[in-house]
Design an enzyme around this catalytic site. Structure first.
Site, mmCIF file in Angstrom:
data_model
loop_
_atom_site.group_PDB
_atom_site.id
_atom_site.type_symbol
_atom_site.label_atom_id
_atom_site.label_comp_id
_atom_site.label_asym_id
_atom_site.label_seq_id
_atom_site.Cartn_x
_atom_site.Cartn_y
_atom_site.Cartn_z
ATOM 1 N N ASN A 10 0.857 -1.183 0.000
ATOM 2 C CA ASN A 10 0.000 0.000 0.000
ATOM 3 C C ASN A 10 0.898 1.239 0.000
ATOM 4 O OD1 ASN A 10 -1.891 2.002 0.385
ATOM 5 N ND2 ASN A 10 -2.466 1.360 2.453
ATOM 6 N N TRP A 11 1.011 1.887 -1.148
ATOM 7 C CA TRP A 11 1.916 3.023 -1.263
ATOM 8 C C TRP A 11 1.426 4.246 -0.505
ATOM 9 C CZ3 TRP A 11 3.893 3.531 -7.016
ATOM 10 C CH2 TRP A 11 4.439 2.302 -7.429
ATOM 11 N N LYS A 12 0.131 4.287 -0.211
ATOM 12 C CA LYS A 12 -0.484 5.452 0.436
ATOM 13 C C LYS A 12 -0.198 6.707 -0.400
ATOM 14 C CE LYS A 12 -0.398 3.143 4.876
ATOM 15 N NZ LYS A 12 -0.320 3.288 6.348
ATOM 16 N N HIS A 102 -9.626 0.773 5.458
ATOM 17 C CA HIS A 102 -8.365 1.105 6.112
ATOM 18 C C HIS A 102 -8.626 2.130 7.207
ATOM 19 C CE1 HIS A 102 -4.234 2.393 6.752
ATOM 20 N NE2 HIS A 102 -3.840 1.322 6.078
ATOM 21 N N GLU A 104 -7.118 4.646 8.114
ATOM 22 C CA GLU A 104 -6.944 6.037 7.705
ATOM 23 C C GLU A 104 -8.181 6.566 6.999
ATOM 24 O OE1 GLU A 104 -2.168 5.212 7.371
ATOM 25 O OE2 GLU A 104 -3.361 5.426 5.529
ATOM 26 N N GLU A 174 -5.165 -5.168 10.751
ATOM 27 C CA GLU A 174 -4.189 -4.105 10.950
ATOM 28 C C GLU A 174 -4.473 -3.388 12.271
ATOM 29 O OE1 GLU A 174 -2.231 -2.618 7.034
ATOM 30 O OE2 GLU A 174 -4.132 -1.582 7.325
ATOM 31 N N GLY A 180 2.459 2.354 10.827
ATOM 32 C CA GLY A 180 3.363 3.480 10.664
ATOM 33 C C GLY A 180 4.043 3.933 11.943
ATOM 34 N N SER A 219 3.483 -2.203 10.408
ATOM 35 C CA SER A 219 4.951 -2.165 10.547
ATOM 36 C C SER A 219 5.602 -3.507 10.233
ATOM 37 C CB SER A 219 5.333 -1.695 11.957
ATOM 38 O OG SER A 219 4.857 -0.380 12.199
ATOM 39 N N GLY A 240 3.112 -1.401 4.403
ATOM 40 C CA GLY A 240 3.115 0.041 4.208
ATOM 41 C C GLY A 240 4.477 0.543 3.793
ATOM 42 N N GLY A 241 5.194 1.181 4.709
ATOM 43 C CA GLY A 241 6.458 1.839 4.393
ATOM 44 C C GLY A 241 7.473 0.957 3.701
#
Length: 262
Positions: A10-12, A102, A104, A174, A180, A219, A240-241
């Site tokens: 997920n590049w966000k 999600h 967010e 999640e 994050g 993470s 994610g990251g």
């Protein structure tokens, strides 16, 4: 039955045209000989065309190795809905997996369980795969409400669409407190929640529960992935990251591919 793991990036709100081409080229090089794991990336919607082009230029076998996903979709097909993106638009760019629910989106855009279910239904009717994110906040976790929160988010789908809706779908557990933050649930903690999720679905249909893919997200990195994937109910990851660097993301994919056949 053996469930084939899925690792999805997920590049966000990250990326550019150049970044998209570079990352996909890097993933091609890293993953050309990897089997036993499904792989997907979810760039921002404006880079889906660049991603589709980069994958198409790889040749058929490379294109099939990495599927495209999207980070969001609207429930409407067309009309006066400024800024929204329809499922039919996403299909034109070969998107297969659509992330919904999600934290967010739930937090920043106040998306309710009921609205997320409408997205889930629209995605499935279009023949694509919903990736339903569920999970608890740090406050809810501290209060011992992890299972009740996950159950509520699952029941929104179960009570509206029925258990068969999870055939061919993906669930991503999640924990919000791990997204994050650098924190991650321990493998034992994550497994306990994944087992609860599968058990909750199994109460309505053991067959559906056995085949549904349940990813872990929060993470996930090269250091903790192997132990997470060793757990019997963890079927890959929503990353994610770490998905923004080809070597790191590829390492996670390779660890999932090596995980024992369940």
């Amino acid at each position: 039955m053996a469930r084939r793991p899925l690792v999805m990036g997920n590049w966000k709100l990250n990326g550019s045209n150049a970044f998209t081409k570079e990352l996909i080229a890097g993933l091609k090089a890293e993953l050309h000989d990897v089997a036993g794991c499904d792989v997907a990336i979810a760039p921002p919607v404006m880079y889906l065309a660049a991603a589709q082009s980069a994958l198409n230029s790889c040749g058929c076998s490379d294109k099939q190795l990495i599927s495209l996903g999207a980070q969001n979709v609207d429930i409407n097909v067309q009309g006066a809905f400024t800024g929204d993106i329809s499922i039919e638009m996403l299909k034109e760019f070969d998107a297969k997996y659509i992330i919904i629910g999600h934290s967010e989106r739930r937090t920043y855009h106040q998306e309710s369980d009921e609205f997320i279910v409408k997205k889930f239904e629209a995605i499935q009717k279009a023949g694509l795969v919903p990736v339903l994110c569920i999970g608890e906040t740090e406050v809810e976790n501290a209060a011992g409400r992890t299972e009740s929160v996950c159950m509520r988010q699952l029941d929104a789908v179960l009570d509206t669409l029925g258990v068969q809706a999870f055939n061919g779908a993906v669930i991503a557990y999640e924990p919000v407190w791990a997204i994050g933050t650098g924190k991650s649930a321990t493998p034992a903690q994550a497994q306990a929640v994944h087992a609860f999720i599968r058990g909750h679905i199994a109460a309505k249909s053991p067959a559906v529960a056995e085949q549904v893919i349940i990813q872990y997200g929060g993470s996930v990195n090269e250091t903790n992935a192997a132990e997470l994937f060793a757990q019997p109910d963890i079927d890959g990851a929503l990353v994610g990251g770490a998905c923004l660097k080809a070597p790191a993301f590829a390492a996670i994919v390779k660890l999932a591919a090596k995980a024992k056949v369940r």
